[in-house]
Design a protein around this motif. Structure first.
Motif, PDB file in Angstrom:
ATOM      1  N   LEU A  50      40.645  28.091  35.984  1.00 19.48           N
ATOM      2  CA  LEU A  50      39.646  27.164  36.537  1.00 19.48           C
ATOM      3  C   LEU A  50      38.957  27.798  37.737  1.00 19.48           C
ATOM      4  O   LEU A  50      37.825  27.458  38.066  1.00 19.48           O
ATOM      5  CB  LEU A  50      40.303  25.843  36.943  1.00 19.48           C
ATOM      6  N   GLU A  51      39.651  28.695  38.411  1.00 21.97           N
ATOM      7  CA  GLU A  51      39.097  29.468  39.534  1.00 21.97           C
ATOM      8  C   GLU A  51      40.083  30.583  39.812  1.00 21.97           C
ATOM      9  O   GLU A  51      41.249  30.499  39.432  1.00 21.97           O
ATOM     10  CB  GLU A  51      38.894  28.599  40.781  1.00 21.97           C
ATOM     11  N   TYR A  52      39.603  31.636  40.456  1.00 20.52           N
ATOM     12  CA  TYR A  52      40.511  32.696  40.916  1.00 20.52           C
ATOM     13  C   TYR A  52      39.864  33.427  42.079  1.00 20.52           C
ATOM     14  O   TYR A  52      38.652  33.304  42.297  1.00 20.52           O
ATOM     15  CB  TYR A  52      40.851  33.681  39.780  1.00 20.52           C
ATOM     16  N   ALA A  53      40.692  34.142  42.822  1.00 20.02           N
ATOM     17  CA  ALA A  53      40.191  34.922  43.952  1.00 20.02           C
ATOM     18  C   ALA A  53      41.166  36.061  44.180  1.00 20.02           C
ATOM     19  O   ALA A  53      42.303  36.034  43.681  1.00 20.02           O
ATOM     20  CB  ALA A  53      40.085  34.042  45.189  1.00 20.02           C
ATOM     21  N   GLU A  54      40.719  37.082  44.915  1.00 18.14           N
ATOM     22  CA  GLU A  54      41.590  38.210  45.229  1.00 18.14           C
ATOM     23  C   GLU A  54      41.823  38.233  46.744  1.00 18.14           C
ATOM     24  O   GLU A  54      40.863  38.155  47.522  1.00 18.14           O
ATOM     25  CB  GLU A  54      40.933  39.523  44.763  1.00 18.14           C
ATOM     26  N   TYR A  55      43.092  38.249  47.158  1.00 17.93           N
ATOM     27  CA  TYR A  55      43.436  38.367  48.584  1.00 17.93           C
ATOM     28  C   TYR A  55      44.330  39.575  48.758  1.00 17.93           C
ATOM     29  O   TYR A  55      45.321  39.710  48.025  1.00 17.93           O
ATOM     30  CB  TYR A  55      44.221  37.138  49.080  1.00 17.93           C
ATOM     31  N   VAL A  56      44.026  40.387  49.738  1.00 19.16           N
ATOM     32  CA  VAL A  56      44.810  41.590  50.054  1.00 19.16           C
ATOM     33  C   VAL A  56      45.410  42.261  48.817  1.00 19.16           C
ATOM     34  O   VAL A  56      46.608  42.514  48.755  1.00 19.16           O
ATOM     35  CB  VAL A  56      45.901  41.311  51.132  1.00 19.16           C
ATOM     36  N   GLY A  57      44.520  42.489  47.843  1.00 19.09           N
ATOM     37  CA  GLY A  57      44.935  43.276  46.685  1.00 19.09           C
ATOM     38  C   GLY A  57      45.619  42.522  45.560  1.00 19.09           C
ATOM     39  O   GLY A  57      45.986  43.115  44.547  1.00 19.09           O
ATOM     40  N   ASN A  58      45.847  41.216  45.747  1.00 19.58           N
ATOM     41  CA  ASN A  58      46.479  40.439  44.677  1.00 19.58           C
ATOM     42  C   ASN A  58      45.560  39.318  44.192  1.00 19.58           C
ATOM     43  O   ASN A  58      44.840  38.706  44.976  1.00 19.58           O
ATOM     44  CB  ASN A  58      47.790  39.819  45.160  1.00 19.58           C
ATOM     45  N   TYR A  59      45.628  39.062  42.905  1.00 18.35           N
ATOM     46  CA  TYR A  59      44.888  37.940  42.333  1.00 18.35           C
ATOM     47  C   TYR A  59      45.684  36.642  42.466  1.00 18.35           C
ATOM     48  O   TYR A  59      46.918  36.638  42.340  1.00 18.35           O
ATOM     49  CB  TYR A  59      44.655  38.176  40.829  1.00 18.35           C
ATOM     50  N   TYR A  60      44.967  35.556  42.674  1.00 12.22           N
ATOM     51  CA  TYR A  60      45.540  34.207  42.647  1.00 12.22           C
ATOM     52  C   TYR A  60      44.567  33.339  41.848  1.00 12.22           C
ATOM     53  O   TYR A  60      43.346  33.471  42.022  1.00 12.22           O
ATOM     54  CB  TYR A  60      45.660  33.614  44.054  1.00 12.22           C
ATOM     55  N   GLY A  61      45.062  32.456  41.002  1.00 12.23           N
ATOM     56  CA  GLY A  61      44.140  31.628  40.227  1.00 12.23           C
ATOM     57  C   GLY A  61      44.826  30.383  39.663  1.00 12.23           C
ATOM     58  O   GLY A  61      46.052  30.243  39.735  1.00 12.23           O
ATOM     59  N   THR A  62      44.023  29.483  39.104  1.00 12.96           N
ATOM     60  CA  THR A  62      44.537  28.224  38.556  1.00 12.96           C
ATOM     61  C   THR A  62      44.408  28.246  37.037  1.00 12.96           C
ATOM     62  O   THR A  62      43.297  28.159  36.516  1.00 12.96           O
ATOM     63  CB  THR A  62      43.744  27.027  39.118  1.00 12.96           C
ATOM     64  N   TYR A 120      52.277  19.016  40.328  1.00 10.49           N
ATOM     65  CA  TYR A 120      51.580  19.943  41.219  1.00 10.49           C
ATOM     66  C   TYR A 120      51.171  21.187  40.443  1.00 10.49           C
ATOM     67  O   TYR A 120      52.012  21.812  39.789  1.00 10.49           O
ATOM     68  CB  TYR A 120      52.457  20.238  42.441  1.00 10.49           C
ATOM     69  N   SER A 121      49.899  21.496  40.507  1.00 10.27           N
ATOM     70  CA  SER A 121      49.364  22.635  39.756  1.00 10.27           C
ATOM     71  C   SER A 121      50.085  23.916  40.168  1.00 10.27           C
ATOM     72  O   SER A 121      50.333  24.144  41.352  1.00 10.27           O
ATOM     73  CB  SER A 121      47.865  22.747  40.022  1.00 10.27           C
ATOM     74  N   VAL A 122      50.431  24.737  39.207  1.00  7.73           N
ATOM     75  CA  VAL A 122      51.108  26.005  39.473  1.00  7.73           C
ATOM     76  C   VAL A 122      50.092  27.134  39.322  1.00  7.73           C
ATOM     77  O   VAL A 122      49.415  27.222  38.295  1.00  7.73           O
ATOM     78  CB  VAL A 122      52.297  26.197  38.500  1.00  7.73           C
ATOM     79  N   SER A 123      49.958  27.965  40.360  1.00  4.30           N
ATOM     80  CA  SER A 123      48.991  29.062  40.344  1.00  4.30           C
ATOM     81  C   SER A 123      49.545  30.272  39.600  1.00  4.30           C
ATOM     82  O   SER A 123      50.762  30.477  39.549  1.00  4.30           O
ATOM     83  CB  SER A 123      48.646  29.491  41.770  1.00  4.30           C
ATOM     84  N   ALA A 124      48.633  31.059  39.058  1.00  9.26           N
ATOM     85  CA  ALA A 124      48.999  32.380  38.536  1.00  9.26           C
ATOM     86  C   ALA A 124      48.728  33.397  39.632  1.00  9.26           C
ATOM     87  O   ALA A 124      47.807  33.227  40.430  1.00  9.26           O
ATOM     88  CB  ALA A 124      48.168  32.688  37.301  1.00  9.26           C
ATOM     89  N   THR A 125      49.565  34.445  39.698  1.00  9.12           N
ATOM     90  CA  THR A 125      49.344  35.492  40.706  1.00  9.12           C
ATOM     91  C   THR A 125      49.859  36.836  40.205  1.00  9.12           C
ATOM     92  O   THR A 125      50.768  36.891  39.364  1.00  9.12           O
ATOM     93  CB  THR A 125      50.006  35.152  42.054  1.00  9.12           C
ATOM     94  N   THR A 126      49.266  37.887  40.759  1.00  9.99           N
ATOM     95  CA  THR A 126      49.754  39.244  40.442  1.00  9.99           C
ATOM     96  C   THR A 126      50.695  39.766  41.526  1.00  9.99           C
ATOM     97  O   THR A 126      51.218  40.869  41.406  1.00  9.99           O
ATOM     98  CB  THR A 126      48.577  40.236  40.314  1.00  9.99           C
ATOM     99  N   ARG A 127      50.918  38.957  42.582  1.00  2.00           N
ATOM    100  CA  ARG A 127      51.835  39.478  43.606  1.00  2.00           C
ATOM    101  C   ARG A 127      53.280  39.387  43.119  1.00  2.00           C
ATOM    102  O   ARG A 127      53.595  38.609  42.226  1.00  2.00           O
ATOM    103  CB  ARG A 127      51.606  38.757  44.952  1.00  2.00           C
ATOM    104  N   GLN A 128      54.136  40.202  43.745  1.00  3.26           N
ATOM    105  CA  GLN A 128      55.545  40.243  43.350  1.00  3.26           C
ATOM    106  C   GLN A 128      56.248  38.936  43.719  1.00  3.26           C
ATOM    107  O   GLN A 128      55.956  38.350  44.769  1.00  3.26           O
ATOM    108  CB  GLN A 128      56.244  41.406  44.078  1.00  3.26           C
ATOM    109  N   PRO A 129      57.151  38.453  42.865  1.00  3.70           N
ATOM    110  CA  PRO A 129      57.942  37.266  43.229  1.00  3.70           C
ATOM    111  C   PRO A 129      58.794  37.567  44.460  1.00  3.70           C
ATOM    112  O   PRO A 129      59.347  38.659  44.580  1.00  3.70           O
ATOM    113  CB  PRO A 129      58.848  37.033  42.013  1.00  3.70           C
TER     114      PRO A 129
END
Lengths: 203, 203
Positions: free
Chosen positions: A68-80, A31-40
């Motif tokens: 491969l893609e990324y987006a910003e939600y409520v101030g945090n980045y999420y991406g593959t 299962y692909s693991v996303s990168a994120t800037t939100r706190q663990p």
């Protein structure tokens, strides 16, 4: 080489539920693991639940085309992260990536050889029920969400397969079948047959 | 519309064995019934085992292009009636046709939308063992048959899928997966999604 399977579909169709069920039924998938800037959150492990990054690190990944893609939600980045996917595929394992429809289209631009699977609701009524959820939403919100979901369904045209999410076991069996069938594509066996021909000509 | 699945592969690969096993595992598939001019054997039923035809009837079928393919073996005609296949597909059922490689190529000319599945031996040694059979053949016969089989394997390029016949259950599961995956092709769901869009726009 493993296959990248992108599982997507409109909001409310049940992507997360199907993916959780698939983890049990197809433990051989990575299962692909996303990168994120939100706190663990409590119990979340770096490299398992997410790759946790600082904002500067994430922006560097964007600059180096490492996602491969990324987006910003409520101030945090999420991406593959591209490397995680590429390295897992190179090791011969299949990777599954569950993602909303806009993200899936971005992945298609960078990784057109992936298998794109679109999850469909069994009916409008069922979709409405799932979107209505706990019944705390106004009629207006529900109608807006329904319109968005149906708009998202038009994106089916960019996908390879559609899977009806009428019943969780049936949906998982269809996805499993798609993965097995894709491994049976003729092109993958050309070297095998060429090798046999060479062997018998030498004999 | 149902799907026509053409199961083929080199002589000795075990097409018949796999097809017999599939009959048990996929009773929902309709097995194509051949037409023939040979005499019915004890217990054979017209329309079940074969469509039994006179030579004149068979030649009329050829003249009217009523066969997807045909061939003559030891003085008798064998062929695949087009109407039986078309009518079964139109009723929504999938049809499976087990056939040698030359016949499969002829079917492809007349019915390119069929799904072509090529059965492969797990190794040259295994193929040789199956071709050697009861051990009553000369080395020369065996070598000729091996050369023919390997030549037939080059025809893989005309097929959609390859299925390794390493183990009967695994081979059947792969074929079943191919059928399910083909039913999940995106194109088949375009009317469904269009219908949903129309319904919500009217609402």
């Amino acid at each position: 080489m493993g296959l990248l399977i992108v599982l997507s579909g409109p909001a409310g169709v049940g992507k997360g539920t199907v993916c959780t069920a698939l983890r049990e039924r197809m433990p051989e998938l990575v299962y692909s693991v996303s990168a994120t800037t939100r706190q663990p959150r409590q119990g979340e492990v770096d490299g398992i639940n997410y790759f946790f990054k600082t904002r500067a690190q994430f922006q560097e990944m964007i600059a180096h085309d490492a996602l491969l893609e990324y987006a910003e939600y409520v101030g945090n980045y999420y991406g593959t992260p591209r490397d995680f996917v590429k390295e897992t595929l190179a090791s011969g394992k299949d990777v599954i990536l569950e993602i909303e429809v806009q993200g899936a289209l971005k992945v298609k631009e960078k990784f057109p050889e992936a298998i794109f699977v679109f999850l469909l609701p069994p009916s409008l009524e069922e979709l409405k029920q799932r979107i209505t959820g706990r019944g705390t939403e106004t009629m207006e919100t529900i109608n807006t969400r329904m319109n968005v979901a149906v708009e998202e369904m038009s994106l089916l045209q960019h996908y390879d397969y559609a899977v009806m999410n009428d019943e969780i076991d049936a949906a998982c069996d269809r996805i499993r079948s798609i993965v097995i069938a894709e491994h049976c594509r003729r092109e993958r066996f050309v070297p095998y047959v060429t090798g046999m021909k060479d062997a018998i000509e030498k004999a």
